[in-house]
Write a protein that holds these residues in place. Structure first.
Motif, mmCIF file in Angstrom:
data_model
loop_
_atom_site.group_PDB
_atom_site.id
_atom_site.type_symbol
_atom_site.label_atom_id
_atom_site.label_comp_id
_atom_site.label_asym_id
_atom_site.label_seq_id
_atom_site.Cartn_x
_atom_site.Cartn_y
_atom_site.Cartn_z
ATOM 1 N N ILE A 1 0.854 -1.189 0.000
ATOM 2 C CA ILE A 1 0.000 0.000 0.000
ATOM 3 C C ILE A 1 0.885 1.233 0.000
ATOM 4 N N LEU A 2 0.835 1.999 -1.113
ATOM 5 C CA LEU A 2 1.621 3.214 -1.263
ATOM 6 C C LEU A 2 0.678 4.387 -1.472
ATOM 7 N N VAL A 3 1.044 5.540 -0.923
ATOM 8 C CA VAL A 3 0.219 6.743 -0.984
ATOM 9 C C VAL A 3 0.951 7.774 -1.833
ATOM 10 N N LYS A 4 0.228 8.421 -2.746
ATOM 11 C CA LYS A 4 0.838 9.428 -3.608
ATOM 12 C C LYS A 4 1.160 10.672 -2.783
ATOM 13 N N GLU A 5 2.372 11.182 -2.971
ATOM 14 C CA GLU A 5 2.803 12.381 -2.267
ATOM 15 C C GLU A 5 2.082 13.609 -2.817
ATOM 16 N N ARG A 6 1.625 14.469 -1.949
ATOM 17 C CA ARG A 6 0.969 15.718 -2.329
ATOM 18 C C ARG A 6 1.996 16.842 -2.317
ATOM 19 N N PRO A 7 1.867 17.817 -3.223
ATOM 20 C CA PRO A 7 2.797 18.950 -3.194
ATOM 21 C C PRO A 7 2.588 19.791 -1.929
ATOM 22 N N THR A 8 3.666 20.413 -1.457
ATOM 23 C CA THR A 8 3.580 21.216 -0.238
ATOM 24 C C THR A 8 3.063 22.623 -0.494
ATOM 25 N N THR A 9 3.056 23.061 -1.753
ATOM 26 C CA THR A 9 2.579 24.401 -2.068
ATOM 27 C C THR A 9 1.051 24.429 -2.150
ATOM 28 N N ILE A 10 0.492 25.559 -1.814
ATOM 29 C CA ILE A 10 -0.950 25.727 -1.861
ATOM 30 C C ILE A 10 -1.322 26.467 -3.144
ATOM 31 N N LYS A 11 -2.228 25.905 -3.881
ATOM 32 C CA LYS A 11 -2.675 26.518 -5.124
ATOM 33 C C LYS A 11 -3.898 27.377 -4.842
ATOM 34 N N ARG A 12 -3.796 28.658 -5.163
ATOM 35 C CA ARG A 12 -4.913 29.589 -4.926
ATOM 36 C C ARG A 12 -5.497 30.024 -6.266
ATOM 37 N N VAL A 13 -6.823 29.996 -6.344
ATOM 38 C CA VAL A 13 -7.529 30.400 -7.545
ATOM 39 C C VAL A 13 -8.514 31.492 -7.160
ATOM 40 N N LYS A 14 -8.479 32.619 -7.884
ATOM 41 C CA LYS A 14 -9.396 33.713 -7.600
ATOM 42 C C LYS A 14 -10.795 33.386 -8.120
#
Length: 45
Positions: A30-43
């Motif tokens: 069982i492997l979990v995909k790594e999430r990026p540490t940056t936050i994506k902001r959309v106006k």
């Protein structure tokens, strides 16, 4: 693509040509995909 083992928490690189999905350190499947540490902001419009 990097994944994290859910058992031993090691970062694992998966090779698609190999065909198997298994942690080389502990053998856990069982492997979990790594999430990026940056936050994506959309106006909002």
């Amino acid at each position: 693509m990097s994944y994290k083992c859910s058992s031993c928490k090691h970062i694992v690189e998966i090779d698609k040509e190999y065909g198997g999905v298994r942690c080389p350190y502990c053998g856990h499947r069982i492997l979990v995909k790594e999430r990026p540490t940056t936050i994506k902001r959309v106006k909002a419009v």
